[in-house]
Design a protein around this motif. Structure first.
Motif, PDB file in Angstrom:
ATOM      1  N   ARG A 112      31.233  15.979  21.645  1.00  0.00           N
ATOM      2  CA  ARG A 112      31.816  14.698  21.261  1.00  0.00           C
ATOM      3  C   ARG A 112      32.250  13.889  22.471  1.00  0.00           C
ATOM      4  O   ARG A 112      32.316  12.672  22.424  1.00  0.00           O
ATOM      5  CB  ARG A 112      32.995  14.912  20.319  1.00  0.00           C
ATOM      6  CG  ARG A 112      32.607  15.692  19.091  1.00  0.00           C
ATOM      7  CD  ARG A 112      32.802  14.973  17.805  1.00  0.00           C
ATOM      8  NE  ARG A 112      32.465  13.576  17.814  1.00  0.00           N
ATOM      9  CZ  ARG A 112      33.072  12.676  17.096  1.00  0.00           C
ATOM     10  NH1 ARG A 112      34.090  12.991  16.367  1.00  0.00           N
ATOM     11  NH2 ARG A 112      32.673  11.436  17.117  1.00  0.00           N
ATOM     12  N   ALA A 113      32.568  14.603  23.543  1.00  0.00           N
ATOM     13  CA  ALA A 113      33.007  13.881  24.745  1.00  0.00           C
ATOM     14  C   ALA A 113      31.843  13.179  25.434  1.00  0.00           C
ATOM     15  O   ALA A 113      32.039  12.253  26.214  1.00  0.00           O
ATOM     16  CB  ALA A 113      33.679  14.845  25.717  1.00  0.00           C
ATOM     17  N   CYS A 114      30.626  13.614  25.150  1.00  0.00           N
ATOM     18  CA  CYS A 114      29.469  13.016  25.826  1.00  0.00           C
ATOM     19  C   CYS A 114      29.149  11.668  25.189  1.00  0.00           C
ATOM     20  O   CYS A 114      28.990  11.574  23.989  1.00  0.00           O
ATOM     21  CB  CYS A 114      28.267  13.941  25.734  1.00  0.00           C
ATOM     22  SG  CYS A 114      26.758  13.185  26.367  1.00  0.00           S
ATOM     23  N   VAL A 115      29.070  10.640  26.009  1.00  0.00           N
ATOM     24  CA  VAL A 115      28.774   9.304  25.484  1.00  0.00           C
ATOM     25  C   VAL A 115      27.336   8.876  25.792  1.00  0.00           C
ATOM     26  O   VAL A 115      26.970   7.724  25.641  1.00  0.00           O
ATOM     27  CB  VAL A 115      29.766   8.241  26.027  1.00  0.00           C
ATOM     28  CG1 VAL A 115      31.154   8.509  25.487  1.00  0.00           C
ATOM     29  CG2 VAL A 115      29.763   8.199  27.537  1.00  0.00           C
ATOM     30  N   CYS A 172      25.652   8.434  28.503  1.00  0.00           N
ATOM     31  CA  CYS A 172      25.461   7.375  29.493  1.00  0.00           C
ATOM     32  C   CYS A 172      24.344   7.703  30.484  1.00  0.00           C
ATOM     33  O   CYS A 172      23.789   6.810  31.125  1.00  0.00           O
ATOM     34  CB  CYS A 172      26.759   7.124  30.259  1.00  0.00           C
ATOM     35  SG  CYS A 172      27.260   8.509  31.283  1.00  0.00           S
ATOM     36  N   GLY A 173      24.036   8.986  30.651  1.00  0.00           N
ATOM     37  CA  GLY A 173      22.917   9.350  31.529  1.00  0.00           C
ATOM     38  C   GLY A 173      23.255   9.409  33.012  1.00  0.00           C
ATOM     39  O   GLY A 173      22.375   9.648  33.826  1.00  0.00           O
ATOM     40  N   PHE A 174      24.522   9.203  33.371  1.00  0.00           N
ATOM     41  CA  PHE A 174      24.892   9.275  34.792  1.00  0.00           C
ATOM     42  C   PHE A 174      24.502  10.639  35.377  1.00  0.00           C
ATOM     43  O   PHE A 174      24.046  10.747  36.507  1.00  0.00           O
ATOM     44  CB  PHE A 174      26.406   9.087  34.975  1.00  0.00           C
ATOM     45  CG  PHE A 174      26.862   7.658  34.899  1.00  0.00           C
ATOM     46  CD1 PHE A 174      26.090   6.695  34.254  1.00  0.00           C
ATOM     47  CD2 PHE A 174      28.070   7.263  35.468  1.00  0.00           C
ATOM     48  CE1 PHE A 174      26.518   5.376  34.193  1.00  0.00           C
ATOM     49  CE2 PHE A 174      28.501   5.943  35.407  1.00  0.00           C
ATOM     50  CZ  PHE A 174      27.729   5.003  34.769  1.00  0.00           C
ATOM     51  N   PRO A 218      20.609  17.108  32.244  1.00  0.00           N
ATOM     52  CA  PRO A 218      21.765  17.526  31.451  1.00  0.00           C
ATOM     53  C   PRO A 218      21.902  16.783  30.122  1.00  0.00           C
ATOM     54  O   PRO A 218      22.178  17.385  29.079  1.00  0.00           O
ATOM     55  CB  PRO A 218      22.951  17.239  32.362  1.00  0.00           C
ATOM     56  CG  PRO A 218      22.415  16.453  33.509  1.00  0.00           C
ATOM     57  CD  PRO A 218      20.962  16.689  33.593  1.00  0.00           C
ATOM     58  N   ARG A 219      21.686  15.458  30.175  1.00  0.00           N
ATOM     59  CA  ARG A 219      21.865  14.712  28.924  1.00  0.00           C
ATOM     60  C   ARG A 219      20.893  15.210  27.861  1.00  0.00           C
ATOM     61  O   ARG A 219      21.265  15.386  26.695  1.00  0.00           O
ATOM     62  CB  ARG A 219      21.666  13.219  29.176  1.00  0.00           C
ATOM     63  CG  ARG A 219      21.866  12.393  27.930  1.00  0.00           C
ATOM     64  CD  ARG A 219      21.849  10.916  28.236  1.00  0.00           C
ATOM     65  NE  ARG A 219      20.551  10.460  28.706  1.00  0.00           N
ATOM     66  CZ  ARG A 219      20.219   9.174  28.858  1.00  0.00           C
ATOM     67  NH1 ARG A 219      21.105   8.241  28.567  1.00  0.00           N
ATOM     68  NH2 ARG A 219      19.042   8.830  29.293  1.00  0.00           N
ATOM     69  N   GLY A 220      19.647  15.459  28.273  1.00  0.00           N
ATOM     70  CA  GLY A 220      18.655  15.958  27.328  1.00  0.00           C
ATOM     71  C   GLY A 220      18.952  17.381  26.897  1.00  0.00           C
ATOM     72  O   GLY A 220      18.704  17.764  25.749  1.00  0.00           O
ATOM     73  N   THR A 272      29.565  14.798  38.201  1.00  0.00           N
ATOM     74  CA  THR A 272      29.200  13.400  38.039  1.00  0.00           C
ATOM     75  C   THR A 272      29.765  12.782  36.769  1.00  0.00           C
ATOM     76  O   THR A 272      30.052  11.598  36.729  1.00  0.00           O
ATOM     77  CB  THR A 272      27.663  13.274  38.006  1.00  0.00           C
ATOM     78  OG1 THR A 272      27.134  13.915  39.155  1.00  0.00           O
ATOM     79  CG2 THR A 272      27.230  11.825  37.972  1.00  0.00           C
ATOM     80  N   CYS A 273      29.893  13.600  35.742  1.00  0.00           N
ATOM     81  CA  CYS A 273      30.226  13.036  34.426  1.00  0.00           C
ATOM     82  C   CYS A 273      31.589  12.363  34.400  1.00  0.00           C
ATOM     83  O   CYS A 273      32.612  13.006  34.608  1.00  0.00           O
ATOM     84  CB  CYS A 273      30.197  14.124  33.370  1.00  0.00           C
ATOM     85  SG  CYS A 273      30.712  13.501  31.767  1.00  0.00           S
ATOM     86  N   PRO A 274      31.641  11.057  34.140  1.00  0.00           N
ATOM     87  CA  PRO A 274      32.930  10.370  34.095  1.00  0.00           C
ATOM     88  C   PRO A 274      33.682  10.662  32.804  1.00  0.00           C
ATOM     89  O   PRO A 274      34.850  10.341  32.677  1.00  0.00           O
ATOM     90  CB  PRO A 274      32.560   8.883  34.164  1.00  0.00           C
ATOM     91  CG  PRO A 274      31.071   8.829  34.302  1.00  0.00           C
ATOM     92  CD  PRO A 274      30.526  10.150  33.919  1.00  0.00           C
ATOM     93  N   SER A 275      32.974  11.251  31.850  1.00  0.00           N
ATOM     94  CA  SER A 275      33.594  11.447  30.555  1.00  0.00           C
ATOM     95  C   SER A 275      34.180  12.857  30.433  1.00  0.00           C
ATOM     96  O   SER A 275      34.713  13.222  29.393  1.00  0.00           O
ATOM     97  CB  SER A 275      32.549  11.189  29.467  1.00  0.00           C
ATOM     98  OG  SER A 275      33.173  11.051  28.237  1.00  0.00           O
ATOM     99  N   GLY A 276      34.061  13.642  31.471  1.00  0.00           N
ATOM    100  CA  GLY A 276      34.670  14.968  31.476  1.00  0.00           C
ATOM    101  C   GLY A 276      33.974  15.982  30.590  1.00  0.00           C
ATOM    102  O   GLY A 276      34.613  16.865  30.026  1.00  0.00           O
ATOM    103  N   VAL A 277      32.662  15.862  30.448  1.00  0.00           N
ATOM    104  CA  VAL A 277      31.937  16.806  29.594  1.00  0.00           C
ATOM    105  C   VAL A 277      31.824  18.159  30.301  1.00  0.00           C
ATOM    106  O   VAL A 277      31.376  18.254  31.433  1.00  0.00           O
ATOM    107  CB  VAL A 277      30.531  16.264  29.253  1.00  0.00           C
ATOM    108  CG1 VAL A 277      29.710  17.320  28.538  1.00  0.00           C
ATOM    109  CG2 VAL A 277      30.662  15.023  28.397  1.00  0.00           C
ATOM    110  N   ASP A 278      32.236  19.186  29.576  1.00  0.00           N
ATOM    111  CA  ASP A 278      32.284  20.534  30.123  1.00  0.00           C
ATOM    112  C   ASP A 278      30.925  21.193  29.873  1.00  0.00           C
ATOM    113  O   ASP A 278      30.756  22.052  29.019  1.00  0.00           O
ATOM    114  CB  ASP A 278      33.414  21.259  29.386  1.00  0.00           C
ATOM    115  CG  ASP A 278      33.650  22.649  29.890  1.00  0.00           C
ATOM    116  OD1 ASP A 278      32.926  23.082  30.817  1.00  0.00           O
ATOM    117  OD2 ASP A 278      34.539  23.308  29.338  1.00  0.00           O
TER     118      ASP A 278
HETATM  119  S1  SF4 Z   1      27.432  11.863  32.356  1.00  0.00           S
HETATM  120 FE1  SF4 Z   1      28.676  12.942  30.861  1.00  0.00          FE
HETATM  121  S2  SF4 Z   1      28.930  11.501  29.164  1.00  0.00           S
HETATM  122 FE2  SF4 Z   1      27.265  10.747  30.445  1.00  0.00          FE
HETATM  123  S3  SF4 Z   1      25.428  11.620  29.454  1.00  0.00           S
HETATM  124 FE3  SF4 Z   1      26.026  13.032  31.076  1.00  0.00          FE
HETATM  125  S4  SF4 Z   1      27.326  14.506  30.058  1.00  0.00           S
HETATM  126 FE4  SF4 Z   1      27.166  12.784  28.677  1.00  0.00          FE
END
Ligand code: SF4
Ligand SMILES: Cc1cc2nc3c(=O)[nH]c(=O)nc-3n(C[C@H](O)[C@H](O)[C@H](O)COP(=O)(O)OP(=O)(O)OC[C@H]3O[C@@H](n4cnc5c(N)ncnc54)[C@H](O)[C@@H]3O)c2cc1C
Ligand code: SF4
Lengths: 410, 506, 353
Positions: free
Chosen positions: A23-26, A28-30, A48-50, A84-90
Motif C-alpha cells: 500500500r505504501a508503493c505509489v 512512481c517508478g523512481f 523493483p516496481r514490476g 531510492t524509494c521516497p515512499s518508504g517501501v520496505d
Molecule cells: S520508488 Fe517506492 S513508491 Fe515508487 S514505485 Fe518504487 S517502490 Fe513504489
C-alpha cells in the motif's frame, strides 16, 4: 496502491505485512532508476516496481509461474530500490514474503534444486567448504569462468592478538570468510586490540543464515539464527560483551534481521530483538572509536583508494558514508567512483546462480572502480571482495586490512 | 457546430478497453516474434500485467502484447507490422507519466523504449547531447557535468523519467521558469511514423524550413510519432546557485509574494511552494530542514556569478520580507541547496507515507490567482471529505494539488476524481489550463471538453491524422471524442471568459 | 464579435466558398519573404489592440493588427520587452505578421526564438471558426501545440487573429564589447564562450570585427567584461549597431544583390564560397552575399548539418531549403485538412501548397 489480497493470505502475519508494504508503493517508478537489473535488462518485470507488481498479483490470487520466479530470482536483493524509494517501501521484506509464496507454488526443475542444495550445504559448513575450496583452487582451470569469482588467493592471516581487555565484543564465527580470507578476522581482532577491545569468537555460533535465506531455505536460515542466538545469549545477557561486531556487511544485515525473522517465534522473539539491536557493523562500531584509533596508526603508504560500498552496507544497513569517513580520517584519498549505488553482482550466491548478469555487473563495477587508477580497492564484504577480485589484477582488500597495516603496536 | 471539412474519424478512439478478437494475440505475437529476438516480445498474462499502468495507477489496462526492441530498425519493423495488422501502438518510456499517457490499449502493443538507453554523443563545443529516448533525464546532466554543462529541464521525476517521455509530455521542472520547458531545450529529434518511415525534425542548427513540426511533436503524447533519438541543448552550469527558503503563516500571502518577486523584475531560476501538509510529509524522509510550523514555504533559487547571486538573493529577501515572510533561510552550501530541493522533488511519492494513494493534479493558472485557488481547494476538501496537500511550481502558476485518498475504500477514488475535475474546471475559468506539464493522457479527457470547443478538438484530430492516418499511435488518449464530451455534459468554458469567473461554482 | 473581426471572417468565408486565394498581410514589412505572395488582399491591420497585459504575469495578449511599436512601447513602460527581438525591417510590422513569419533577432542566440515565446494563438480557420490554442499561462500542454505550429507558418493554415506572448523584464544593464579578429577565430571563440556561464545575449562578426553583447545584472557584467577583454562600445552606438542587425539596416544588407541565410550548427566550419559574410547567433546564423550557384550553397549547407535560405536575389529553385518527402507529405496533409480549398497564402511557404 490499491490491493485486493486473496483470501488465503489475507489476515495472516505475512499477508498483513505484505499488504502494508504494497500500500505504501505509489507506483512512481523512481526505484527502477537505481535497480541494477532494470539498468541491464530494461524490462519492467526486472525492476523493483514490476517485481512488487508481480508479487502483488500472486498475493491477489493469480498463481505464480516459472516466469514470476525467474524475475524474482534475478533480483539481487541489493535493496538499492529501498534507498531510492521516497515512499518508504520496505522492498526487502516484501520480496522475502513474495519469494516464499512463489517457492511454495512453483516447483523448480531438478538441476536448480540440486544446485541450491549443494550451495546451501557446502557453503555454510566451514569444514566442508574449506575442503571444497582447496579442491576448487587446484582445479581452477577446469571451472567455468563465473565460478572463479569464489576462489580468491590465500593470504596469511597473521597472528591473533593475545591480550585481554575489559571491553569485549563478539565476532561472528562465519562460514565462508574464515576459509577464504582468514586475514580479515585476524585484522579485525588486531585493530580492535589496538584500541583496547578484545574480540571473542564463540565456537558454537556459525553461519548467520544469509546463504540459506537467499536459497529459499527459510527453515534452515531460522535454525542458523536460533543457534547463534543461543550461542551469544549468555555473554550478551550478562553484559560481558558490549556488542556483536560483524565485519562482513552481508552478515551484519542478516543478523540485524533476526528480530524481524523471528518476530512470530514466542521462544526467540525477545532475544532476537536484543541480539539484532546489539549487532553493529564493524564500520559502525569503529566510527565512534576514531579518536582512539588515530592514536595508534601511522601515515598510510597506499592512499589512492577506490572504495566499493557493498549494498548490504549502504542499502541494507543504510550506512552510506561510515566506511568512507573512517578511511578518509585515516588518510585515504578516496577516488570518485561512478554509480556507487549499483550492486557489483556478487549478492550472496547470486554470482553462482545468475552468472551472466553477475558478470555484466562486475564488469561495470570494476570499470568504475578502476577509472581513476587506484592503488587498491577496498570493500566491506567478503562476497563482493572475492567476486571482484576474480576480475582485476589490482589489489583488493577488506578495508579493515588496510587499517590493520597502519597499526603501530605499542 | 461540427465542421464537415475537419473529417473526424473517431473510430478506434473509444476502444481502449475493448479486448482483442480471439486468436488475435497469437497471430500478432507470431508476426512480431519473426521480427525481434525472443526476449523482446512479452505475451503471457503475468508478463503483461505489470505493464498495465504508468505512474497514475488508478487507470489500468492490460495490453495485448509488450515489445522491447533495441534498435531503430526493430522499431520500424514493429511499426510496419502493426500498421499492416492494424494494431494500436502505445509507446512507453519509464512509465512515470501522471496522466495515463502510457496506459496500454487492450488490443494493442506496448512499445517500450526502455532499452534505448545510450547517450550517443556529447559535443561540448556545440553544447549538445544526442541521446536515445530511453535515457533517463538525470543521466544527461550527469554525463554533461564533466564539461561544465547541464540539461536544464528537471522534472521532479528526473531520476527515472526518460527523455522520450519528456519530449512526449513537454515536461517541465523546477528550473523551467528561467530555462524553459522541454520544448525550449530540444533542438531536434528523430523518430518513426506509423508507416515505419524515419523522420527527422529540427537538428543541430537553430532554424529549419517549413512548419515547425518539431514544436508540434513535443508534447504530442506519443500520438504523432515514436521518438528514437533526440538532440538536446546543454547549458553552461552557473557558477553558483543558492536557494532562499521563506516561511509564511498564510498560503495566500505566499502566493502574493510569488507575484511580487516577478513584478520586481526578478526571474528566479526556480520558484516553488509547498503547503504545510506537504512539508510534513516529506520532512521525515529527506530531513531538508523545512519549517514545519509554517503554513506555506517558498523556495526561490538564484543562479549566476557569485556577485550576481548575492545581489539577487538580497533583492528576493527584501521582497519576501515586505510580503510577510515569517522566516527566511538561505542555503549556505551546495549540499544544503540540494537538500532544500530534494524535499520538493520527492514530494509526490512521499505522499505515499501519509496516505495509501494520492491523485496529483496539474492545472495552471495566472500567478496572481494562486491565493484564490488555494481558498477554493480548501472548500473542496470539505465538499469531498478528502485531504489535499499542495505543491506548486509557483513561478509558472503550475499547481500540483495532491488529493489524498485510499483506493481500497469504495467510493474514495470516485470522490477524488470529481475533486480533481473541479479543480481543473476552476483552472480553466481562472484563465488557465487543465495541464501544465503532465499531459492529458486518459486522465484529463473529460476536462479537455471543458477547455476546447468541438471545432478545436476537430483541429487536433486533423493534426493527428496528418501524422498518423490510420490512427494507430496511442489511440484514445489526449483528444476526447465528441460522444465522450456529450456524455460528460459539462459546459465548454471559453478561456477564462465565463460570465462570472469569480463565483465559486460549487 | 468585434466588427473588424467580423469583416475578416466574412472575407475568409467568402474566399472559402469561392475557393479564391487570399493574401494575408499586416504592414507588409515582409512582403519580400516567402516563395510566392499572391491572392486577394486580406488586410489584418484593422483588428488591433492589446487585449490583456498583466506585467506580473509576464504575458501580453494582443490582436493581430497591433503594431510592434505600440506593443513594445507599452512593455517598455513596465520595463519589459519581447526577448526574441523581432525584426521590423525598417517599418512597423503587426504582431500577427511577426508571429506568422516567426523571425527572430540577435537575442535569439540566448533567449530563444519567436516560437519559444508564443503561449497561445487564436486562428481564424477556413471555415470561419475561431480556434483557440494554447493560452495565457507559461505552461500548457493541453492538446497539441498548435499555437507554436502557427508561428512561422506564413499564414498557410489560417489567419492568426490574436496571440499571447511571454515577455521578460528588461535586462538591468547591457554592454557591448568589440574585438578584432578573423571569422574562423570568432567562430571558435563564440562557441567557447557559449559553453561558459557568461551573460552573453548576442554575438556578431563582420569584416574583421567581432561584437559581444552582455546583458544582465551589473555585477555579472562587471565580472564578464574583466574576463573577456575587448573594447567597450559606447551604449548609444552599441544599441544602434544591434538594432541595425535586427532590422537589417546594417550596410552589409544593403549592397549585396543575392543574399543567403545559412542556418548551421554553430560549430560548423566556414562554408566554401560564402563570399562576404556576417555571422550571428554564435555562429549558427551566417548571412552570405554569395553568387555561387544555388544548388551548391544548399548542398554545402546541408552537408554541414544545416539549411540554406535564399533570402534575396534570384529565386530559381525556390527560396526555402527543400523538405524531406516524409515531412513534405505531412505538410500536405495538414494544409489540406486546415485549408481544403487552398485559400490561405497559397504557395508562400512551400511552392505548391
Ligand atoms: S520508488 Fe517506492 S513508491 Fe515508487 S514505485 Fe518504487 S517502490 Fe513504489
Ligand atoms: C513523482 C513524480 C514527479 C513528477 N514530476 C514531474 C515534474 O516535475 N514535471 C513534469 O513535467 N512531469 C513530472 N512527472 C511526470 C512524468 O515523470 C513526466 O511526464 C515524464 O516525462 C514521463 O516520462 P516517462 O519516460 O516516464 O514516460 P511514460 O510515462 O512512459 O510515457 C509518457 C508519454 O510519453 C509517450 N512516450 C514515451 N516515450 C516515447 C517515445 N520514445 N516516443 C513517443 N512517445 C513516447 C507515452 O506514449 C506516453 O504518452 C512526475 C511523475 C512522478 C511519478
Ligand atoms: S533489491 Fe536490487 S535488484 Fe532487487 S529490485 Fe531492488 S534494486 Fe532491483
Amino acid at each position: 496502491m490499491e490491493t485486493r489480497l486473496a483470501d488465503w493470505i489475507k489476515g495472516t502475519t505475512q499477508g498483513d505485512s505484505a499488504n502494508d508494504i504494497l500500500r505504501a508503493c505509489v507506483h512512481c517508478g523512481f526505484c527502477n532508476a537505481t535497480c541494477p537489473t532494470y539498468q541491464l535488462l530494461g524490462d519492467e518485470l526486472d525492476g523493483p516496481r514490476g517485481r512488487i507488481y508481480q508479487i502483488k498479483q500472486v498475493l491477489e490470487g493469480t498463481p505464480a509461474t516459472r516466469n514470476t520466479q525467474l524475475h524474482l530470482d534475478r533480483c539481487l536483493t541489493c535493496r538499492a530500490c529501498e534507498t531510492t524509494c521516497p515512499s518508504g517501501v520496505d522492498y526487502g521484506h516484501l520480496v522475502d514474503i513474495g519469494r516464499a509464496v512463489v517457492e511454495s507454488q512453483v516447483r523448480r526443475p531438478l538441476n536448480e534444486r540440486l544446485l541450491h542444495w549443494l550451495l546451501r550445504e557446502v557453503l555454510t559448513r566451514r569444514g566442508l567448504f574449506g575442503g571444497a575450496l582447496r579442491i576448487g583452487r587446484a582445479l581452477r582451470f577446469a571451472l567455468p569462468r563465473a565460478l572463479h569469482a569464489g576462489l580468491g588467493e590465500h593470504r596469511a592471516p597473521g597472528a591473533w592478538p593475545r591480550r585481554t581487555h575489559a571491553r569485549k565484543v563478539l565476532l561472528l564465527n562465519g562460514c565462508t570468510q574464515p576459509a577464504l580470507a582468514p586475514s580479515i578476522d585476524a585484522a579485525t581482532a588486531r585493530v580492535l586490540d589496538a584500541i583496547g577491545v578484545q574480540a571473542l569468537v564463540d565456537a558454537r555460533s556459525g553461519c548467520c543464515g544469509a546463504i540459506r535465506h537467499h536459497l529459499h531455505d527459510q527453515r534452515g536460515a531460522l535454525q542458523n539464527a536460533r543457534r547463534n542466538i543461543d550461542a551469544w545469549w549468555p555473554q550478551l545477557d550478562s553484559g560481558a560483551v558490549e556488542a556483536i561486531v560483524i565485519n562482513a556487511s552481508g552478515c551484519t544485515t542478516m543478523v540485524r534481521e533476526y528480530a524481524w525473522l523471528l518476530r512470530e517465534d514466542p521462544a526467540y522473539a525477545a532475544r532476537a530483538r536484543r541480539v539484532s539491536d546489539a549487532t553493529r557493523d564493524l564500520a559502525q562500531f569503529l566510527g565512534p572509536q576514531l579518536p582512539l584509533l588515530l592514536r595508534c596508526v601511522r601515515p598510510a603508504s597506499i592512499t589512492r583508494i577506490a572504495l566499493q560500498n557493498p549494498c548490504t552496507l549502504q542499502h541494507g544497513l543504510k550506512l552510506k558514508h561510515d566506511v568512507e569517513q573512517l578511511l578518509s580520517a585515516l588518510g585515504a584519498q578516496l577516488l570518485p567512483v561512478d554509480e556507487p549505488h549499483l550492486c557489483c553482482g556478487s549478492a550472496g550466491t547470486y554470482s553462482l546462480l545468475q552468472p551472466k548478469l553477475a558478470l555484466e555487473l562486475r564488469a561495470r563495477k570494476l570499470a568504475h572502480l578502476l577509472h581513476a587508477q587506484p592503488q587498491m580497492i577496498l570493500s566491506a564484504n567478503i562476497g563482493c571482495l572475492l567476486h571482484l577480485a576474480a576480475g582485476t589484477a589490482v589489489a583488493l582488500r577488506h578495508w579493515i586490512e588496510w587499517i590493520d597495516e597502519l597499526i603501530v603496536t605499542s | 457546430m461540427l465542421l464537415p471539412e475537419f473529417d473526424i474519424d473517431e473510430s478506434r478512439w473509444s476502444g481502449v478497453a475493448e479486448a482483442p478478437a480471439p486468436g488475435r494475440q497469437l497471430a500478432v505475437a507470431q508476426a512480431l516474434r519473426a521480427l525481434l529476438p525472443a526476449d523482446c516480445v512479452l505475451s503471457r498474462d503475468e508478463e503483461l500485467h505489470p505493464y498495465e499502468c504508468d505512474g497514475l495507477a488508478v487507470f489500468r489496462q492490460q495490453p495485448m502484447l509488450v515489445v522491447l526492441p533495441r534498435t531503430e530498425t526493430e522499431v520500424r519493423a514493429v511499426l510496419l507490422a502493426c500498421r499492416r495488422l492494424e494494431v494500436p501502438v502505445v509507446a512507453r518510456g519509464a512509465g512515470t507519466g501522471l496522466s495515463g499517457g502510457a496506459m496500454p490499449h487492450a488490443a494493442g502493443v506496448v512499445l517500450s523504449l526502455a532499452r534505448f538507453d545510450r547517450i550517443l554523443q556529447i559535443d561540448p563545443a556545440a553544447r549538445i547531447a544526442r541521446v536515445q529516448p530511453g535515457v533517463r533525464n538525470l543521466a544527461v546532466s550527469e554525463a554533461a557535468a564533466a564539461y561544465g554543462l547541464f540539461y536544464a529541464p528537471d522534472p521532479s521525476s528526473q531520476i527515472a523519467c526518460t527523455i522520450g517521455g519528456n519530449v512526449a509530455e513537454n515536461s517541465g521542472g523546477v528550473h523551467c521558469l528561467k530555462y524553459g520547458l522541454t520544448l525550449h531545450n530540444v533542438l531536434g529529434l528523430r523518430g518513426c511514423t506509423i508507416d515505419g518511415e524515419p523522420i527527422e525534425l529540427g537538428g543541430c542548427a537553430l532554424d529549419a524550413p517549413g512548419l515547425d513540426l518539431l514544436a508540434l511533436s513535443i508534447g504530442s503524447e506519443g500520438l504523432l510519432l515514436v521518438v528514437t533519438e533526440v538532440i538536446l541543448k546543454l547549458l553552461p552550469k552557473p557558477e553558483l546557485a543558492q536557494v532562499v527558503m521563506a516561511s509564511f503563516d498564510d498560503v495566500g500571502k505566499a502566493g502574493e509574494a510569488v507575484a511580487a518577486i516577478i513584478a520586481a523584475g526578478i526571474i528566479p531560476s526556480g520558484l516553488e511552494m509547498m503547503d504545510r501538509k506537504a512539508t510534513a510529509a516529506v520532512e521525515p524522509f529527506v530531513r531538508a530542514g523545512y519549517d514545519l510550523a509554517a503554513e506555506a514555504i517558498l523556495l526561490a533559487e538564484s543562479d549566476g556569478t557569485p556577485d550576481e547571486v548575492a545581489d539577487e538573493v538580497r533583492a528576493m529577501e527584501r521582497v519576501l520580507q515586505a510580503n510577510g515572510a515569517t522566516a527566511i533561510a538561505v542555503s549556505a552550501s551546495e549540499a544544503e541547496r540540494l537538500r532544500f530541493w530534494s524535499g520538493r522533488k520527492n514530494a509526490f511519492p512521499a505522499a505515499g507515507r501519509i496516505s495509501p494513494d494520492y491523485y496529483c493534479m496539474d492545472g495552471t493558472i495566472p500567478r496572481n490567482r494562486l491565493g484564490h485557488m488555494l481558498k477554493a481547494i480548501e472548500r473542496m476538501e470539505h465538499k469531498y471529505g478528502l485531504k489535499c496537500m499542495n505543491v506548486f511550481h509557483a513561478g509558472d502558476g503550475n499547481l500540483h494539488p495532491l488529493i489524498l485518498f485510499d483506493a481500497n475504500r469504495s467510493g474514495e477514488w470516485e470522490r477524488a476524481d470529481r475533486f480533481g475535475a473541479d479543480i481543473l474546471e476552476l483552472c480553466v475559468q481562472l484563465g488557465g489550463t487543465i495541464t501544465g506539464e503532465h499531459g492529458v493522457g486518459v486522465e484529463k479527457l473529460n476536462s479537455m471538453c471543458v477547455q476546447f470547443s468541438p471545432a478545436e478538438r476537430a483541429a487536433f484530430f486533423s493534426v493527428k491524422r496528418a501524422f498518423d492516418p490510420p490512427g494507430l499511435l496511442n489511440p484514445g488518449k489526449c483528444i476526447p471524442t465528441l460522444a465522450r464530451c456529450a456524455e460528460y455534459g459539462r459546459m465548454h468554458v471559453r478561456h477564462g471568459q465565463l460570465p462570472h469567473p469569480d463565483l465559486p461554482r460549487f | 464579435m468585434d466588427s473588424a473581426l467580423q469583416e475578416l471572417r466574412h472575407q475568409v468565408l467568402q474566399a472559402h466558398s469561392a475557393s479564391t486565394p487570399l493574401r494575408l498581410r499586416g504592414a507588409g514589412t515582409k512582403d519580400f519573404y516567402g516563395e510566392r505572395c499572391e491572392g486577394t488582399l486580406l488586410d489584418m491591420r484593422g483588428y488591433f489592440g492589446v487585449v490583456d497585459y498583466e506585467p506580473s504575469e509576464l504575458v501580453i495578449t494582443a490582436r493581430c493588427g497591433t503594431s510592434l511599436s505600440e506593443l513594445e512601447g507599452l512593455l517598455a513602460q513596465h520595463r519589459q520587452f519581447l526577448a526574441f527581438e523581432p525584426p521590423a525591417f525598417g517599418g512597423d510590422p503587426t504582431i500577427g505578421g511577426v508571429i506568422a513569419a516567426g523571425l527572430s533577432g540577435p537575442r535569439r542566440f540566448q533567449a530563444g526564438a519567436a516560437r519559444d515565446f508564443v503561449l497561445g494563438a487564436v486562428l481564424l480557420c477556413a471555415q470561419g471558426e475561431l480556434l483557440h490554442f494554447g493560452g495565457k499561462v507559461i505552461k500548457n500542454v493541453a492538446g497539441f501545440d498548435l499555437s507554436r505550429l502557427l508561428c512561422g507558418s506564413l499564414g498557410i493554415l489560417g489567419a492568426i487573429t490574436e496571440v499571447s506572448l511571454k515577455v521578460l523584464p528588461l535586462p538591468r544593464l547591457e554592454q557591448t564589447l568589440q574585438f578584432e579578429m578573423a571569422a574562423s577565430e570568432a567562430l571558435a571563440l563564440f562557441n567557447r564562450w557559449a559553453g561558459q556561464p557568461l551573460p552573453i545575449s548576442a554575438t556578431a562578426w563582420y569584416d574583421g570585427h567581432a561584437w559581444l553583447r552582455l546583458s544582465g545584472a551589473p555585477p555579472a557584467l562587471r565580472t564578464a567584461c574583466e574576463r573577456l577583454g575587448g573594447e567597450l562600445l559606447d551604449a548609444e552606438a552599441a544599441s544602434r549597431f544591434w538594432r541595425s542587425l535586427r532590422d537589417q539596416t546594417h550596410p552589409f544588407f544593403g549592397h549585396a544583390s543575392t543574399l543567403w541565410r545559412l542556418s548551421l550548427p554553430s560549430t560548423a566550419p566556414q562554408i566554401a564560397g560564402s563570399g562576404s559574410q556576417l555571422i550571428e547567433w554564435g555562429g549558427a546564423l551566417r548571412w552570405c552575399a554569395s553568387d555561387q550557384p544555388a544548388a551548391d550553397m544548399r548542398q554545402r549547407a546541408g552537408a554541414a548539418g544545416g539549411t540554406a535560405l535564399h533570402w534575396r536575389g534570384g529565386t530559381a529553385g525556390g527560396r526555402f531549403h527543400s523538405l524531406s518527402p516524409v515531412v513534405l507529405e505531412i505538410h500536405r496533409r495538414l494544409k489540406s485538412r486546415f485549408d481544403p480549398h487552398g485559400i490561405f497564402n497559397p504557395g508562400r511557404l512551400i511552392a505548391d501548397l
